[in-house]
Design an enzyme around this catalytic site. Structure first.
Site, mmCIF file in Angstrom:
data_model
loop_
_atom_site.group_PDB
_atom_site.id
_atom_site.type_symbol
_atom_site.label_atom_id
_atom_site.label_comp_id
_atom_site.label_asym_id
_atom_site.label_seq_id
_atom_site.Cartn_x
_atom_site.Cartn_y
_atom_site.Cartn_z
ATOM 1 N N LYS A 221 -11.196 52.139 -74.048
ATOM 2 C CA LYS A 221 -12.448 52.875 -73.714
ATOM 3 C C LYS A 221 -11.821 53.727 -72.738
ATOM 4 C CE LYS A 221 -14.523 50.032 -70.066
ATOM 5 N NZ LYS A 221 -14.871 51.512 -68.841
ATOM 6 N N GLU B 82 -22.568 52.111 -65.874
ATOM 7 C CA GLU B 82 -21.864 51.019 -64.865
ATOM 8 C C GLU B 82 -23.261 51.493 -63.588
ATOM 9 O OE1 GLU B 82 -18.225 50.594 -63.985
ATOM 10 O OE2 GLU B 82 -18.701 49.640 -62.309
ATOM 11 N N GLU C 63 -13.626 56.944 -69.807
ATOM 12 C CA GLU C 63 -14.392 57.489 -68.644
ATOM 13 C C GLU C 63 -14.631 58.972 -68.683
ATOM 14 O OE1 GLU C 63 -13.879 55.888 -64.399
ATOM 15 O OE2 GLU C 63 -13.106 53.992 -65.133
ATOM 16 N N ASP D 47 -9.602 48.115 -66.342
ATOM 17 C CA ASP D 47 -8.300 49.000 -65.649
ATOM 18 C C ASP D 47 -8.693 48.321 -63.877
ATOM 19 O OD1 ASP D 47 -10.875 49.876 -64.708
ATOM 20 O OD2 ASP D 47 -9.604 51.889 -65.252
ATOM 21 N N SER D 48 -9.991 47.674 -64.105
ATOM 22 C CA SER D 48 -9.879 46.393 -62.869
ATOM 23 C C SER D 48 -9.168 45.991 -62.745
ATOM 24 C CB SER D 48 -11.322 45.727 -62.717
ATOM 25 O OG SER D 48 -11.590 45.143 -63.865
#
Ligand code: KIV
Length: 270
Positions: free
Chosen positions: A119, A188, A121, A50-51
């Site tokens: 993915k 991260e 978070e 989503d970057s």
């Protein structure tokens, strides 16, 4: 080797790589052309991150990107990839509500893009959703530490889990994600020592970004490591090329040639 003979990367293969201590390489892609280059270079995992919200759309954070946007990017990437595993981020706002919403989003990604995994978070907050998605047959990659979708809660992009309490929660979250069925986890921007501890405690692969070398693999944002986007310069980012400068020079030369009628020449004309 013909395309039929190419051995595709699967969750099982990533697990085997961890066992034989072969490091896993992962990079982001959001479009067909870049994904093709990464796959042909031999990358193991392509992340449709989503970057894309920052890199492709110019947003300050990853929060504004929509599920439809991610599906558009991921379907372009999947068409280019023959060998790598394609993991697609479920964007902010499409899984935090409840596990049913999370499953619906994961199913849309798998059905509409042809991606191989999703993915998400978070730790304890999302473990029910992880379980439900995995039970539906969809592989899930976890993401802990500096999770950009929570940037307004953190208030800063600095290193996470430096204190004992946050470090212990991160270890517990990682174990819970493994128990809930995640096939791998991204860590991260956390201290290298903590990432090494998590990596040794988990049976599933741990992919680091700003998490030191004692993990099972590394991930970077491709546009950052190639010097295409240059605003973002954290300590963990190694620049492997200065493509931004190279592209600018090429464009300046093109403009000059057009203005001076040096392009096209005779052999470039019909
Ligand atoms: O969206 C993304 O690119 C990511 C990586 C930074 C791991 O989540």
């Amino acid at each position: 080797m013909s395309s039929k003979e190419i051995r595709k990367i699967t969750t099982h293969q990533l697990q085997e790589m961890k066992k034989r201590r072969e490091k896993i390489s992962m990079l982001t892609a959001y479009d067909y052309s870049m994904a093709k280059i990464l796959d042909e270079a031999g990358i193991d995992v392509v992340l449709v991150g989503d970057s894309a919200s920052n890199v492709m759309a110019g947003n300050e954070t990853t929060l504004p990107i929509t599920l439809d946007n991610m599906i558009y990017h991921a379907s372009s990437v999947v068409k280019a990839v023959k060998r790598a595993m394609v993991v697609v981020d479920i964007p902010f706002g499409y899984y935090q509500g409840n596990s049913e919403e999370a499953l619906r989003s994961a199913i849309r990604i798998m059905k509409e893009t042809g991606g191989h995994a999703v993915k998400m978070e978070g730790g304890v907050e999302i473990h029910e959703s992880v379980r439900r998605i995995v039970n539906a047959g969809i592989p899930v990659m976890g993401h802990l530490g500096l999770t950009p979708q929570s940037i307004y809660k953190f208030g800063t992009y600095s290193v996470r889990a430096k204190g004992e309490a946050e470090a212990r929660k991160l270890v517990a979250d990682a174990l819970l994600l493994q128990e809930s069925g995640c096939f791998a986890i991204v860590l991260e921007k956390i201290p290298a020592r903590l990432a090494a501890e998590v990596t040794s405690k988990l049976e599933i692969p741990v992919i680091g970004i700003g998490a030191g070398v004692e993990v099972d693999g590394q991930v970077l944002v491709t546009h950052d490591m190639l010097g295409i986007s240059t605003q973002f310069q954290p300590r963990f980012l190694r620049r492997y090329a200065e493509l931004g400068k190279l592209i600018k020079l090429a464009v300046e030369n093109y403009i000059k040639d057009v203005k001076e009628m040096n392009f096209p020449n005779h052999s470039e004309s019909y």
